[in-house]
Motif scaffolding. Structure first.
Motif, PDB file in Angstrom:
ATOM      1  N   GLU A  91      54.345  -5.896  20.751  1.00  0.00           N
ATOM      2  CA  GLU A  91      55.408  -6.771  20.275  1.00  0.00           C
ATOM      3  C   GLU A  91      55.565  -6.680  18.755  1.00  0.00           C
ATOM      4  OE1 GLU A  91      57.174  -8.368  22.555  1.00  0.00           O
ATOM      5  OE2 GLU A  91      58.543  -8.921  20.927  1.00  0.00           O
ATOM      6  N   ALA A 129      56.965 -14.649  21.535  1.00  0.00           N
ATOM      7  CA  ALA A 129      57.821 -13.598  22.085  1.00  0.00           C
ATOM      8  C   ALA A 129      57.347 -13.150  23.464  1.00  0.00           C
ATOM      9  CB  ALA A 129      57.869 -12.414  21.118  1.00  0.00           C
ATOM     10  N   ILE A 130      56.049 -12.933  23.617  1.00  0.00           N
ATOM     11  CA  ILE A 130      55.601 -12.455  24.944  1.00  0.00           C
ATOM     12  C   ILE A 130      55.642 -13.576  25.983  1.00  0.00           C
ATOM     13  CG2 ILE A 130      54.200 -10.509  24.102  1.00  0.00           C
ATOM     14  CD1 ILE A 130      51.720 -12.234  24.723  1.00  0.00           C
ATOM     15  N   ARG A 131      55.597 -14.803  25.511  1.00  0.00           N
ATOM     16  CA  ARG A 131      55.767 -15.902  26.474  1.00  0.00           C
ATOM     17  C   ARG A 131      57.230 -15.992  26.904  1.00  0.00           C
ATOM     18  NH1 ARG A 131      52.544 -19.356  28.217  1.00  0.00           N
ATOM     19  NH2 ARG A 131      54.017 -21.079  28.319  1.00  0.00           N
ATOM     20  N   ALA A 132      58.140 -15.631  26.003  1.00  0.00           N
ATOM     21  CA  ALA A 132      59.570 -15.706  26.309  1.00  0.00           C
ATOM     22  C   ALA A 132      60.024 -14.524  27.164  1.00  0.00           C
ATOM     23  CB  ALA A 132      60.371 -15.759  25.007  1.00  0.00           C
ATOM     24  N   ASN A 133      59.426 -13.345  26.951  1.00  0.00           N
ATOM     25  CA  ASN A 133      59.930 -12.173  27.684  1.00  0.00           C
ATOM     26  C   ASN A 133      59.169 -11.876  28.984  1.00  0.00           C
ATOM     27  OD1 ASN A 133      57.586 -10.791  27.000  1.00  0.00           O
ATOM     28  ND2 ASN A 133      58.538  -9.609  25.341  1.00  0.00           N
ATOM     29  N   GLY A 134      58.222 -12.744  29.342  1.00  0.00           N
ATOM     30  CA  GLY A 134      57.592 -12.611  30.653  1.00  0.00           C
ATOM     31  C   GLY A 134      56.335 -11.761  30.681  1.00  0.00           C
ATOM     32  N   LYS A 135      56.006 -11.106  29.574  1.00  0.00           N
ATOM     33  CA  LYS A 135      54.785 -10.279  29.568  1.00  0.00           C
ATOM     34  C   LYS A 135      53.548 -11.142  29.719  1.00  0.00           C
ATOM     35  CE  LYS A 135      56.287  -6.365  26.780  1.00  0.00           C
ATOM     36  NZ  LYS A 135      56.344  -5.914  25.396  1.00  0.00           N
ATOM     37  N   TYR A 136      53.568 -12.295  29.053  1.00  0.00           N
ATOM     38  CA  TYR A 136      52.427 -13.211  29.119  1.00  0.00           C
ATOM     39  C   TYR A 136      52.179 -13.620  30.572  1.00  0.00           C
ATOM     40  CZ  TYR A 136      49.369 -17.164  27.992  1.00  0.00           C
ATOM     41  OH  TYR A 136      48.308 -18.013  27.914  1.00  0.00           O
TER      42      TYR A 136
END
Lengths: 275, 261
Positions: free
Chosen positions: B65, B239-246
């Motif tokens: 990211e 960002a990774i929580r928003a884009n689903g990676k998390y």
């Protein structure tokens, strides 16, 4: 009696010249560097002095110091007792006994103390049913007993070698002479050989105790909180390096004290050898 | 080294703002990440010596990211903060709880997960709760220099608290009966209890975290003053929580939400 003529007084020889050679300058510079380091350390400790830190952790340090001294003291005494039969086996003409003692010494001198401690505590700990059947679990359950056992076995190996070497350093002729006078083997060992051997063994014994004091710093891995363990605890709370400096100073003080005691004993027992 | 890292950091941050991600490839920064490698399922070494776990996957996702090149360095837990300060690596991603004591030494990103601590004990235990009274007279183990050890020492004052170098050692001692109970993160304990070695034991209960001891959760630690890097990690976490990676990484390891409330 007769007077001594003033002419016969011998003049004191003049002091030898001490020029500033390269070596002497290098020595003075090095000594100066060490002095600077020492002053720097003291200055740092004065600057970093925090009364609340001292107040909070002093009791922990003292309890850790107590644990270290007790652990090493007991291990050295038990190790000394155990080293006698091992040294005797090492000296015996019997190949089996000699071989057994050799393997024991070989193993405990050839592997790190931390590995031995780990194996005795965690390794034997996984054989709980077997140890329980033998009635030994109450002993091996306690980290403290495991630590003493590991340290005793380790130092016994070293002490056996010190003892063997010292006894062998006394010449064969002493044994033969004692035998000619009708003394038994035990009498010879106790009255003639050991008093001479102990002079040889004193320094190595002193070294062994010092090594054990420093080696005992690994015992925190089996949850026994010695001086080093308490230091690490204090450091993990404060992240202040002076916790380690204090530990180093305490270890240094113990070792210096021991060194002086050994020196004093040596002066006492070698009076008859001094000219 | 330190100044070059800082410079690279400032440059890449500036570049990011100016170009709004137009030319990522040119300013790939390098980040060395310190981790423990002995705390499954968050970070541990496989039998082949490779790092794996939730922390590691999160770290890789964050680096991607942030468009950074990341290198992992394993370090014993005891010395992980001094090693960061000494410049052996630039960030710690090792399930480190954000606590007031640590915050005096390092700067933290925002939390990237928060799971409650718990007490585990043998299956036939007579311990019924996680209070001071329930554990009175018992021997309790925890990993040294952790929030769990500090909590145990502060709370279970009638118990014998033992400090272990890593989780593996207290697990051995709980299994062989030297310990009556252990205190650690519920996820770490559950992971161990699910293995054959953990068959002996069960979770007695979870502990309500204490803010002053446990902090708000696990964060990413950077050297004191390097707030830009900490902020970039925080932004990357968002960002990774928003884009689903998390969530994908969460699902790979756990069947519940580790981010916590």
């Amino acid at each position: 009696m007769s007077e001594i003529a003033p002419a016969s007084v011998v003049e004191k020889p003049p002091a030898p010249p001490r020029p500033w050679t390269g070596e002497r300058i290098a020595g003075a510079v090095l000594l100066g560097l060490w002095l600077l380091c020492g002053i720097g350390l003291v200055a740092y400790l004065v600057a970093a002095w925090k009364p609340e830190l001292f107040q909070r952790y002093l009791p922990y340090y003292l309890s850790g110091l107590g644990v270290t001294l007790t652990l090493v003291g007991l291990s050295i005494v038990f190790g000394a007792l155990l080293s006698v039969p091992i040294a005797w086996m090492r000296l015996s003409q019997n190949r089996v006994l000699g071989g057994l003692a050799y393997v024991y010494v070989y193993f405990f001198r050839g592997t790190p103390l931390i590995a031995q401690t780990f194996l005795i505590y965690y390794g034997l700990g996984s054989f709980r049913p077997e140890l329980q059947a033998l009635g030994l679990w109450t002993f091996f359950r306690e980290a403290w007993y495991c630590a003493i056992l590991a340290f005793t076995l380790n130092t016994a190996a070293y002490q056996a070698e010190i003892l063997r070497g010292a006894i062998e350093s006394v010449s064969r002729g002493q044994w033969e002479a004692a035998s000619a006078l009708g003394l038994s083997k035990l009498q010879t060992l106790w009255k003639i050989v050991l008093p001479q051997a102990m002079i040889v063994a004193l320094r190595p014994y002193g070294n062994e105790i010092i090594l054990m004091i420093k080696g005992s710093a690994i015992v925190a891995i089996i949850t026994v909180y010695d001086l080093m363990g308490e230091t690490r605890r204090a450091y993990s709370r404060t992240f202040d390096f002076q916790t380690y400096i204090w530990a180093a100073i305490i270890y240094l003080a113990i070792v210096e004290l021991l060194r002086n005691i050994v020196d004093w004993i040596e002066r006492r027992i070698t009076v008859h050898l001094k000219r | 080294m330190k100044t070059t890292t800082r410079l690279a950091l400032a440059l890449s941050a500036a570049a990011l703002v100016l170009t709004v991600g137009a030319s990522h490839a040119q300013d790939r920064m390098k980040i060395r990440i310190g981790t423990e490698g002995a705390y499954p399922p968050f970070n541990n070494l496989t039998s082949a010596g490779q790092l794996e776990g939730f922390d590691i996957d999160i770290a890789r996702a964050l680096c991607e990211e942030m468009n950074a090149e990341c290198e992992f360095i394993t370090q014993d837990w005891d010395g992980i903060i001094p090693a960061l300060q000494a410049g052996k690596f630039d960030a710690i991603i090792a399930s480190m709880s954000i606590t007031p004591e640590r915050s005096e030494q390092v700067d933290f990103s925002k939390k990237y997960y928060n799971t409650p601590p718990a007490i585990a004990a043998p299956k036939d235990t007579d311990i019924t709760g996680v209070t001071k009274e329930a554990l009175a007279g018992k021997t309790v183990g925890a990993q040294g220099a952790t929030t769990h050890f500090n909590f145990s020492e502060a709370t279970y004052t009638d118990s014998d608290i033992r400090a272990y170098p890593t989780a593996q050692e207290y697990q051995l001692d709980l299994a062989n009966g030297r310990l009556d109970a252990v205190n650690d993160d519920v996820v770490v304990l559950s992971e161990w209890l699910a293995t054959p070695d953990g068959e002996c034991c069960k979770i007695v209960g979870t502990i309500t975290p204490v803010e002053e001891i446990h902090g708000p959760g696990a964060g990413i630690a950077v050297r004191k003053g390097e707030t830009e890097l900490a902020d970039r990690f925080s932004q990357a976490i968002d960002a990774i929580r928003a884009n689903g990676k998390y969530q994908a990484i969460n699902e790979k390891y756990f069947d519940f939400d580790v981010y916590g409330g």
